[in-house]
Write an enzyme that holds these catalytic residues in place. Sequence first.
Site, mmCIF file in Angstrom:
data_model
loop_
_atom_site.group_PDB
_atom_site.id
_atom_site.type_symbol
_atom_site.label_atom_id
_atom_site.label_comp_id
_atom_site.label_asym_id
_atom_site.label_seq_id
_atom_site.Cartn_x
_atom_site.Cartn_y
_atom_site.Cartn_z
ATOM 1 N N THR A 28 0.810 -1.217 0.000
ATOM 2 C CA THR A 28 0.000 0.000 0.000
ATOM 3 C C THR A 28 0.845 1.270 0.000
ATOM 4 O OG1 THR A 28 -0.111 0.050 2.420
ATOM 5 C CG2 THR A 28 -1.841 -1.170 1.258
ATOM 6 N N CYS A 32 1.568 2.793 9.481
ATOM 7 C CA CYS A 32 0.473 2.908 10.436
ATOM 8 C C CYS A 32 0.984 2.804 11.856
ATOM 9 C CB CYS A 32 -0.560 1.792 10.221
ATOM 10 S SG CYS A 32 -1.219 1.669 8.554
ATOM 11 N N CYS A 36 -3.825 0.338 14.309
ATOM 12 C CA CYS A 36 -4.626 0.701 13.134
ATOM 13 C C CYS A 36 -5.767 -0.301 12.923
ATOM 14 C CB CYS A 36 -3.748 0.741 11.893
ATOM 15 S SG CYS A 36 -4.636 1.277 10.401
ATOM 16 N N ARG A 39 -7.324 -4.007 8.132
ATOM 17 C CA ARG A 39 -7.027 -5.430 8.142
ATOM 18 C C ARG A 39 -5.516 -5.653 8.302
ATOM 19 N NH1 ARG A 39 -8.577 -8.726 2.856
ATOM 20 N NH2 ARG A 39 -6.814 -7.483 2.097
ATOM 21 N N ARG A 61 3.997 6.785 3.264
ATOM 22 C CA ARG A 61 3.195 7.926 3.708
ATOM 23 C C ARG A 61 2.306 7.514 4.884
ATOM 24 N NH1 ARG A 61 1.222 10.664 -2.032
ATOM 25 N NH2 ARG A 61 3.275 11.479 -2.635
ATOM 26 N N CYS A 63 -0.764 6.812 7.274
ATOM 27 C CA CYS A 63 -2.125 6.303 7.079
ATOM 28 C C CYS A 63 -3.146 7.386 7.446
ATOM 29 C CB CYS A 63 -2.330 5.066 7.964
ATOM 30 S SG CYS A 63 -4.000 4.391 7.937
ATOM 31 N N CYS A 66 -5.588 5.811 10.614
ATOM 32 C CA CYS A 66 -5.165 5.701 12.021
ATOM 33 C C CYS A 66 -4.331 6.888 12.495
ATOM 34 C CB CYS A 66 -4.400 4.405 12.247
ATOM 35 S SG CYS A 66 -2.738 4.364 11.501
ATOM 36 N N ASP A 439 17.600 9.285 50.763
ATOM 37 C CA ASP A 439 16.569 10.300 50.917
ATOM 38 C C ASP A 439 15.680 9.954 52.120
ATOM 39 O OD1 ASP A 439 15.066 12.594 49.250
ATOM 40 O OD2 ASP A 439 13.596 11.267 50.175
#
Length: 503
Positions: A28, A32, A36, A39, A61, A63, A66, A439
């Site tokens: 694609t 993501c 996301c 699928r 690039r 998504c 999401c 302390d």
Amino acid sequence: MDFWQRYRAIDARDTRFDGQFYTAVRTTGIYCRPSCPARTPKAANVTFYETSAAAHDAGYRACKRCLPEAVPGTPAWNVRQDLAGRAMRLINDGVINRDGVEGLAARLGYSARQLNRILSHELGAGPLSLARASRAQTARTLLVSTAMKLADIAFASGFSSVRQFNETMVEVFAMTPTALRATARHHKAGTAATSLTLTLPYREPFDPGIFAFLAVRAIPGIEVGTPASYARTLRLPHGDARFSVNYDGGAPGRPLTLTIGAVDLRDLPALLSRVRRLFDLDADPVAIDGALAGDRRLAASVASAPGIRLPGAVDPQELLVRAMIGQQVTVAAARTALTQLSAAGTASLMPAEGLDRLFPTAAEIAEKGYTLLRGPQRRIDAVRSAASALAEGRLDFGYGDDLPRLEAKLLPLPGVGPWTVGYVAMRVLGAPDVFLANDAAVRNGIRALGVTPGPDPLSPDVPSPDFREVSPWRSYATMHLWRAAAAPRAPRHEQAIPEKAMQ
């Protein structure tokens, strides 16, 4: 995490891993967040990246479904004390925008070429690409959260031109800035460029006790705090700023809202980064609580206050002064001393109700501020000596240091010991594995939790006194112990609790 651990996380759409790594899908061309809702891609088509910048450089690039840039930051930048972690803390603070790659490299003690090679190997992207991704993330936040003009957003995010801004947004998000803005659910019309309201993303659970921690230490005129809000003035590279953060635990999503009352737009990335560090918003509370709850001394405290945060610092120099003054005294006494010292500071150019001063600079403290302090002369001289070193440039430390470098810089100072260095490391560096064994409040916290060592301290069933079992999260264990020490008790016991050095 290995490949299959990450793949199982994306198959389960586990929100705990959002921001910790990014999933790129070759078929694609997008990347993501792990949760996301799309699928789950085939494993053969997946590549995991440590940073969104590495995914950008590889040609992917973001998504649109999401929105991987809308998640909390990577918790590794606080946990990691190596060069990559130090560099990312400085990049997020806007150092490249102000000083360029050469300036970043100089702060880290490397050449620009060495730095580029190491970051490319460790994170999959060089410093310029990492800074570009940070700018894109800031710009997306401003586009969908404010009504600022596009040109103002471009320069506020650190871009050198509107054209560079437009090209980067299209390349990263496959959307123009105008189209990205149209995806916002709502806008607050009329928002001024120097008065912004943003919702800060964080990983749940979130314990609002950090507001109480800051409130009891708030210096009048500089800070105002309540159990669910905090506001202050501060000095940034290009001018004064003022902000407030509010938590609404009863609203859907329990939003954490940042309102910026005034800021030079060039300082906006630094302000956003420092506020996130102040409230430890990039932490992974599920992982931290899981480790702490495994210690029987802390289990009940973790159950009652899940998602405890480690308070950061918006100004490293200020935090050192506060730590030195807060040593060996109660919180109330330190607050009184710091209130007296604050008179050396200048009036804020961006005043608001209850906020009209800036914390004094190191030069102001060295010149006249030390005369306002009361108490042992040795401590007053130590504060003046440290302030002089900071003002003259003989001492320079900050978010880009690691613990060994911090120790080497601070321990030679008069009046600075291991406790001071550890406390500064916790709050300036976000160092997660500091345990302040000496302390007084830590020791009282251990007693308050009601767990006493067994008869044989060498037995494997007896927990170690330095809480090494919960490493690397001992700073968070310290927060639980401080909380236990400060919990309400019978009046005679309350007077006996020395809340040493919780400034």
